[in-house]
Design a protein around this motif. Structure first.
Motif, PDB file in Angstrom:
ATOM      1  N   ASP A   5       0.800  -1.225   0.000  1.00 40.16           N
ATOM      2  CA  ASP A   5       0.000   0.000   0.000  1.00 40.16           C
ATOM      3  C   ASP A   5       0.836   1.280   0.000  1.00 40.16           C
ATOM      4  N   TYR A   6       2.019   1.234   0.613  1.00 38.13           N
ATOM      5  CA  TYR A   6       2.857   2.424   0.731  1.00 38.13           C
ATOM      6  C   TYR A   6       4.129   2.247  -0.080  1.00 38.13           C
ATOM      7  N   GLY A   7       4.492   3.283  -0.815  1.00 42.19           N
ATOM      8  CA  GLY A   7       5.708   3.252  -1.625  1.00 42.19           C
ATOM      9  C   GLY A   7       6.830   3.978  -0.921  1.00 42.19           C
ATOM     10  N   THR A   8       7.337   5.010  -1.569  1.00 42.63           N
ATOM     11  CA  THR A   8       8.473   5.746  -1.016  1.00 42.63           C
ATOM     12  C   THR A   8       8.057   6.592   0.185  1.00 42.63           C
ATOM     13  N   CYS A   9       8.970   6.699   1.121  1.00 40.85           N
ATOM     14  CA  CYS A   9       8.731   7.479   2.329  1.00 40.85           C
ATOM     15  C   CYS A   9      10.057   8.081   2.779  1.00 40.85           C
ATOM     16  N   THR A  10      10.068   9.383   2.986  1.00 41.18           N
ATOM     17  CA  THR A  10      11.276  10.041   3.499  1.00 41.18           C
ATOM     18  C   THR A  10      10.905  10.906   4.693  1.00 41.18           C
ATOM     19  N   VAL A  11      11.805  10.935   5.654  1.00 44.46           N
ATOM     20  CA  VAL A  11      11.609  11.739   6.862  1.00 44.46           C
ATOM     21  C   VAL A  11      12.841  12.610   7.060  1.00 44.46           C
ATOM     22  N   THR A  12      12.632  13.896   7.211  1.00 44.65           N
ATOM     23  CA  THR A  12      13.727  14.804   7.548  1.00 44.65           C
ATOM     24  C   THR A  12      13.394  15.469   8.879  1.00 44.65           C
ATOM     25  N   ILE A  13      14.427  15.647   9.692  1.00 41.55           N
ATOM     26  CA  ILE A  13      14.245  16.238  11.015  1.00 41.55           C
ATOM     27  C   ILE A  13      15.187  17.436  11.126  1.00 41.55           C
ATOM     28  N   ASP A  14      14.626  18.599  11.456  1.00 44.09           N
ATOM     29  CA  ASP A  14      15.473  19.789  11.567  1.00 44.09           C
ATOM     30  C   ASP A  14      16.171  19.828  12.929  1.00 44.09           C
ATOM     31  N   GLY A  15      16.969  20.848  13.146  1.00 46.68           N
ATOM     32  CA  GLY A  15      17.757  20.961  14.370  1.00 46.68           C
ATOM     33  C   GLY A  15      16.936  21.117  15.636  1.00 46.68           C
ATOM     34  N   SER A  16      15.670  21.476  15.502  1.00 50.04           N
ATOM     35  CA  SER A  16      14.791  21.627  16.662  1.00 50.04           C
ATOM     36  C   SER A  16      13.978  20.364  16.940  1.00 50.04           C
ATOM     37  N   GLY A  17      14.150  19.364  16.102  1.00 51.21           N
ATOM     38  CA  GLY A  17      13.413  18.117  16.292  1.00 51.21           C
ATOM     39  C   GLY A  17      12.083  18.059  15.583  1.00 51.21           C
ATOM     40  N   ASN A  18      11.814  19.015  14.703  1.00 50.12           N
ATOM     41  CA  ASN A  18      10.570  19.010  13.943  1.00 50.12           C
ATOM     42  C   ASN A  18      10.734  18.134  12.701  1.00 50.12           C
ATOM     43  N   ALA A  19       9.839  17.187  12.537  1.00 52.51           N
ATOM     44  CA  ALA A  19       9.935  16.235  11.427  1.00 52.51           C
ATOM     45  C   ALA A  19       8.986  16.613  10.298  1.00 52.51           C
ATOM     46  N   LYS A  20       9.441  16.357   9.079  1.00 53.04           N
ATOM     47  CA  LYS A  20       8.612  16.505   7.880  1.00 53.04           C
ATOM     48  C   LYS A  20       8.671  15.203   7.116  1.00 53.04           C
TER      49      LYS A  20
END
Length: 131
Positions: free
Chosen positions: A83-98
């Motif tokens: 059901d799920y294909g590509t997935c990327t997670v980035t986390i900035d210096g404050s710990g906020n994830a996108k």
């Protein structure tokens, strides 16, 4: 002469016409409800991954370990490969994830995408998730 009980052909045709009218009205509404539920589920998955990534970052910070700037989606949530294909997670210096997430080709989220989802907001577009 005995009277027979039953429906006439005209009565049966009238019932069939009424049922057809109900179907013409109901089916599009049901399909929209299914599409909205699929979209909500996909967006919820992206928010869950973002929330788990932030918890992962906070745990590393608390333990005094090296702070990650990315995370592996499958380590943060159980994602079905069908059901799920590509997935990327980035986390900035404050710990906020996108999170950026795409549906797998041929799966129930085929063509759906979410870009820059956070734990508080996600917007799915395309494919089985609508425009």
């Amino acid at each position: 002469m005995k009277k027979k009980n039953g429906f006439t052909l005209v009565e049966l045709l009238a019932v069939i016409v009424i049922l057809a009218i109900i179907l013409v009205i109901a089916v599009p509404q049901i399909m929209n409800t299914i599409k909205d539920a699929r979209k909500g589920s996909f967006e919820s998955s992206a928010k869950l991954i973002a929330s788990n990534a932030e918890t992962y970052w906070l745990t590393k910070q608390t333990l005094g370990e090296t702070l990650p700037t990315t995370a592996v989606c499958t380590d943060l949530a159980s994602l079905s490969a069908t059901d799920y294909g590509t997935c990327t997670v980035t986390i900035d210096g404050s710990g906020n994830a996108k999170v950026s997430l795409a549906g797998a080709e041929g799966g129930k989220f085929d063509g759906c995408t979410v870009t820059d989802a956070t734990k508080d907001a996600a917007s799915a577009t395309g494919g089985n998730c609508g425009a």
